[in-house]
Design a protein around this motif. Sequence first.
Motif, PDB file in Angstrom:
ATOM      1  N   LEU A 380       0.789  -1.225  -0.197  1.00  0.00           N
ATOM      2  CA  LEU A 380       0.382  -0.092  -0.221  1.00  0.00           C
ATOM      3  C   LEU A 380       0.862   1.203   0.060  1.00  0.00           C
ATOM      4  O   LEU A 380       1.751   1.238   0.648  1.00  0.00           O
ATOM      5  N   HIS A 381       0.048   2.206  -0.836  1.00  0.00           N
ATOM      6  CA  HIS A 381       0.985   3.416  -0.825  1.00  0.00           C
ATOM      7  C   HIS A 381      -0.057   4.767  -0.631  1.00  0.00           C
ATOM      8  O   HIS A 381      -1.389   3.954  -1.336  1.00  0.00           O
ATOM      9  N   HIS A 382       0.450   5.628  -0.055  1.00  0.00           N
ATOM     10  CA  HIS A 382      -1.138   6.661  -0.187  1.00  0.00           C
ATOM     11  C   HIS A 382      -0.190   8.070   0.004  1.00  0.00           C
ATOM     12  O   HIS A 382       0.636   8.291   0.111  1.00  0.00           O
ATOM     13  N   SER A 383      -2.026   9.103  -0.590  1.00  0.00           N
ATOM     14  CA  SER A 383      -0.717  10.225  -0.219  1.00  0.00           C
ATOM     15  C   SER A 383      -2.217  11.229   0.725  1.00  0.00           C
ATOM     16  O   SER A 383      -2.263  12.121   0.690  1.00  0.00           O
ATOM     17  N   LEU A 384      -2.906  10.066   1.162  1.00  0.00           N
ATOM     18  CA  LEU A 384      -3.654  10.584   2.839  1.00  0.00           C
ATOM     19  C   LEU A 384      -2.728  10.936   4.162  1.00  0.00           C
ATOM     20  O   LEU A 384      -1.619  11.047   3.714  1.00  0.00           O
ATOM     21  N   GLY A 385      -3.816  11.866   4.522  1.00  0.00           N
ATOM     22  CA  GLY A 385      -2.760  12.990   5.715  1.00  0.00           C
ATOM     23  C   GLY A 385      -2.132  11.803   6.582  1.00  0.00           C
ATOM     24  O   GLY A 385      -1.139  11.602   7.039  1.00  0.00           O
ATOM     25  N   SER A 386      -2.680  10.239   7.043  1.00  0.00           N
ATOM     26  CA  SER A 386      -1.865   9.207   8.160  1.00  0.00           C
ATOM     27  C   SER A 386      -2.216   7.809   7.887  1.00  0.00           C
ATOM     28  O   SER A 386      -3.076   7.669   7.133  1.00  0.00           O
ATOM     29  N   ASP A 387      -1.886   6.985   8.153  1.00  0.00           N
ATOM     30  CA  ASP A 387      -2.084   5.739   8.034  1.00  0.00           C
ATOM     31  C   ASP A 387      -3.130   5.217   8.941  1.00  0.00           C
ATOM     32  O   ASP A 387      -3.949   4.072   8.108  1.00  0.00           O
ATOM     33  N   ASP A 388      -3.893   5.708  10.280  1.00  0.00           N
ATOM     34  CA  ASP A 388      -4.972   5.799  10.575  1.00  0.00           C
ATOM     35  C   ASP A 388      -6.401   6.355   9.304  1.00  0.00           C
ATOM     36  O   ASP A 388      -7.004   5.850   9.322  1.00  0.00           O
ATOM     37  N   GLU A 389      -5.899   7.110   8.656  1.00  0.00           N
ATOM     38  CA  GLU A 389      -6.737   7.660   7.664  1.00  0.00           C
ATOM     39  C   GLU A 389      -6.960   6.144   6.517  1.00  0.00           C
ATOM     40  O   GLU A 389      -7.940   6.703   6.172  1.00  0.00           O
ATOM     41  N   VAL A 390      -6.102   5.784   6.234  1.00  0.00           N
ATOM     42  CA  VAL A 390      -6.418   4.562   5.393  1.00  0.00           C
ATOM     43  C   VAL A 390      -7.254   3.409   5.850  1.00  0.00           C
ATOM     44  O   VAL A 390      -8.164   3.315   5.340  1.00  0.00           O
ATOM     45  N   ALA A 391      -6.881   4.006   7.089  1.00  0.00           N
ATOM     46  CA  ALA A 391      -7.695   2.553   8.195  1.00  0.00           C
ATOM     47  C   ALA A 391      -8.959   3.135   8.218  1.00  0.00           C
ATOM     48  O   ALA A 391      -9.324   2.139   7.949  1.00  0.00           O
TER      49      ALA A 391
END
Length: 464
Positions: A380-391
């Motif tokens: 997983l890669h992401h451009s969201l604010g944090s890993d918590d936001e992805v969860a």
Amino acid sequence: MAEERLTDEAVRDPIKEWFIPIFGEDDHQQPEPEAKSKHPIPKAPAKFREYKQEKKYFDPRVVSLGPYHHGKDLLKPMEKYKITAAKQFVDDLKDETGGRGTIYKKFMELTGVWKGFYDAEMVPKRISDDAEMVTKRISDHDFARMMFLDGCFVLYFIENELPFDGRATMLEISNNLIPLIIRDMFLIENQLPFEVLDALINLRWGSISEGKEKILKFIEWKVFIPMGFFGIDHFIMAFLGLPIDQPLDERPFHGSLHLLDILRNILLDFPPSNGAENDSSEQRNFGSVTELKEIGIRFEKRYMQPLMDISFEEHLLFPRLLLPTMFINDTTISLLLNLTAFEMCSDIHSGCGVTSYIRFMDSLINHEADVKELRSKGILHHSLGSDDEVARLFNTWPGDVRNDIQLYSGISTQIFEHRNRKVKISIAKWLKKYFGSPWTAISFVAAVLLLVFTAIQTYFAAFS
């Protein structure tokens, strides 16, 4: 009085009244599941419309395709590009196609069929400068022209955006609008029947294969590579314009209804079997990423694989769970939301492959630590604010909880079988504890050597 009586009867719920003598007036029955749409291009279900920032993910921001959002003031600036594409289409027609007369006849003949793709109750009743003024149903004449203009725009935009193959100066669309247009092309409410594109492709090229190849290249370059579904080697080959020798895969187009459906078919490597649907709450929870890691399961990424291609491989001590890579940003979220909305509300497809993938990832991800582990493995890669936001994204995914339990049932069974191998798990935990990092390994080896040397020294001291 008669009118009041008719109104009361119209709003009365006959099912509820039938059960009143049994359950009473204050009965609070469970709401019925939202009915699936009989139309291949439905509106987004209410459950998805209640999702946070729903307009951001379901309403077009630049271009309208089809009747649902046609005429909105925000989308009118793009109409001039549709005219440009339509003029270019007519100019590019082969002489033997018959020109304008053939186009008009073809589109008027099929308008009745294409109208059936949409929910008539949700379609604005006329195309006008004021989208709020609803006076009459859209005529076949206007509908056919709308299909022609929108279809020409889609085809020429696709051709315009193909790397090293497009007409870079034809539409002259601002670069900052292009990602938004691509996003709009894959919204559930912004689809054209694929038969519209099929008709235009046949008129222009005389062969559907060339048009299909362009569509597949467009999805590969403009959707899959940004979403992280292809590896760096594939990206470099495409960027350099090197040929990727692959025969045209016709499978995504078999029975496809529109571009969003084609994208779904490619993601799922269609045709999958239509497995039994069930409530995901009845499935056993096999554990989150961190929990599975504790019992020796390792996670690895796989490139260029469909969403369904998740596999579990047994090894001597440490089995592997292989997952497709994905880059999560607003575009990815929009695509997945619209794909799951399409699966939920369309009665045309019975499969729930994308929804099942989301539910599978939801089972793996409970906290930000799970996202962090998958990110560290390149899955997983992401451009969201944090890993918590992805969860929270996976944990609060909107819509129904129905999914195809057969898609990942084999993996679930393998994980539970591994859980039952207590000796194997104990050995794996021991190895991880003492050899999980270079420092613990060095410390363990040093301790063992110290014990050995101490034993040898004791032995010689006793017998010298």
